[in-house]
Design a protein around this motif. Structure first.
Motif, PDB file in Angstrom:
ATOM      1  N   LEU A  78       0.835  -1.026   0.074  1.00  0.00           N
ATOM      2  CA  LEU A  78       0.026  -0.106   0.052  1.00  0.00           C
ATOM      3  C   LEU A  78       0.907   1.423   0.034  1.00  0.00           C
ATOM      4  CD1 LEU A  78      -2.665  -1.096   2.528  1.00  0.00           C
ATOM      5  CD2 LEU A  78      -2.916  -0.978   0.110  1.00  0.00           C
ATOM      6  N   SER A  79       2.013   1.292   0.819  1.00  0.00           N
ATOM      7  CA  SER A  79       2.967   2.309   0.783  1.00  0.00           C
ATOM      8  C   SER A  79       3.415   2.589  -0.579  1.00  0.00           C
ATOM      9  CB  SER A  79       3.987   2.165   1.832  1.00  0.00           C
ATOM     10  OG  SER A  79       5.010   3.056   1.731  1.00  0.00           O
ATOM     11  N   ALA A  80       3.754   1.504  -1.152  1.00  0.00           N
ATOM     12  CA  ALA A  80       4.293   1.443  -2.764  1.00  0.00           C
ATOM     13  C   ALA A  80       3.367   2.271  -3.811  1.00  0.00           C
ATOM     14  CB  ALA A  80       4.743   0.441  -3.037  1.00  0.00           C
ATOM     15  N   GLY A  81       2.193   1.795  -3.384  1.00  0.00           N
ATOM     16  CA  GLY A  81       1.145   2.296  -4.256  1.00  0.00           C
ATOM     17  C   GLY A  81       0.932   3.981  -4.007  1.00  0.00           C
ATOM     18  N   ILE A  82       0.874   4.295  -2.843  1.00  0.00           N
ATOM     19  CA  ILE A  82       1.017   5.683  -2.477  1.00  0.00           C
ATOM     20  C   ILE A  82       2.120   6.512  -3.134  1.00  0.00           C
ATOM     21  CG2 ILE A  82       0.665   7.377  -0.587  1.00  0.00           C
ATOM     22  CD1 ILE A  82      -0.621   5.178   1.151  1.00  0.00           C
ATOM     23  N   ALA A  83       3.452   6.011  -2.931  1.00  0.00           N
ATOM     24  CA  ALA A  83       4.405   6.697  -3.267  1.00  0.00           C
ATOM     25  C   ALA A  83       4.676   6.858  -4.954  1.00  0.00           C
ATOM     26  CB  ALA A  83       5.685   5.910  -2.963  1.00  0.00           C
ATOM     27  N   ILE A  84       3.873   5.796  -5.467  1.00  0.00           N
ATOM     28  CA  ILE A  84       3.949   5.710  -7.120  1.00  0.00           C
ATOM     29  C   ILE A  84       2.967   7.074  -7.371  1.00  0.00           C
ATOM     30  CG2 ILE A  84       2.882   4.584  -9.213  1.00  0.00           C
ATOM     31  CD1 ILE A  84       3.867   2.216  -7.869  1.00  0.00           C
TER      32      ILE A  84
END
Length: 289
Positions: A104-110
């Protein structure tokens, strides 16, 4: 202390947090007050660790306010979600679901930090989804299991993912002493939970806190030490090293639940495999970011 050892310690302590919260709820089934006690004791624990360091090294107090804002939400508001998730879904299953935070963190960062999408992220997503499917299809669940606990755990994981990105963004040029940052975050969390309980005010708060204190002190100590270890590890080491090791909290949570809670958690092969898949996905996200 080495960042690798601190990251492993943080993962183990966060895994222990779920189990100690579950044990506390067995003694005192008051999730909201328990969340307040955990945050307050965590703050006190973090302050005990930070005070000697701050006295020697000092610190930039002006740079602490972003951590207060973040702390009011995570672990402030998220603490109620987390404790309720442990109550309704169990410690081991909550620990596994919290392990979805890296993806989820990676998706937000993208989306918000312009981080690139990598093929490894797709593979990690598949692994984590498979872990979730295994939990959904398991036949044996702990007594009192409620599906809402799964929803609450995923909501808490989403807040943790937001926290990770905000802290990463704030810390880039901040230079704040990490132990002070951890203490301020937990103090803001405790204050936010206190105000929440005062506002909803269904029963006198003092007697509830006194009745819940002994049950949730171990969880509070775990939270305070875990936050200290994680923020110092992130200050001393690369995120790509620290995040995957901290993500092992899912495996630690399952192992501790099986060892200390026994049949109460109904930890079977599917839960263990789900934890392995979720951790593998989280590690893959961490090492490729």
């Amino acid at each position: 202390m080495d960042a690798v050892l601190l990251a492993i310690l943080a993962g183990a302590l966060f895994g222990a947090l779920a189990v100690t919260v579950r044990a506390g709820l067995r003694r005192r089934p008051d999730a909201e007050t328990g969340a307040l006690v955990v945050a307050a004791v965590g703050c006190g624990t973090a302050l005990l660790v930070a005070a000697p360091v701050a006295a020697v090294d000092g610190g930039d107090l002006g740079g602490l306010w972003p951590f207060a804002l973040v702390g009011a939400i995570v672990p402030g508001a998220s603490q109620i979600l987390f404790v309720r998730a442990v109550r309704d879904a169990g410690a081991s299953r909550t620990a596994v679901l919290i392990g979805t935070a890296p993806i989820l963190s990676a998706g937000i960062a993208i989306v918000f930090l312009d981080e690139p999408f990598r093929a490894a992220l797709a593979v990690a997503t598949v692994a984590i989804v498979l872990g979730g499917v295994l939990l959904a299809w398991e036949r044996e669940r702990p007594p009192g299991f409620r599906l809402v606990g799964v929803v609450l755990a995923l909501a808490a994981a989403g807040l943790f993912a937001v926290r990770d990105n905000v802290v990463r963004w704030v810390s880039a040029d901040n230079g704040t002493q990490p132990l002070l940052a951890a203490s301020v975050s937990l103090a803001a969390a405790a204050l936010a939970l206190l105000l929440y309980l005062i506002v909803i005010g269904r029963e006198p708060l003092g007697p509830r806190v006194r009745a819940s204190l002994a049950a949730f002190v171990p969880a509070g100590v775990c939270l305070g030490l875990a936050y200290d270890a994680l923020l110092v590890a992130l200050d001393e080491g690369e995120v790509t090293v620290v995040a995957p090791l901290n993500a092992t909290q899912s495996l630690w949570g399952v192992a501790f639940a099986a060892a200390f809670l026994g049949r109460l958690e109904a930890v079977g092969a599917r839960v263990v495999l789900a934890a392995v898949l979720v951790v593998a996905g989280g590690v893959l996200v961490g090492v490729t970011r």
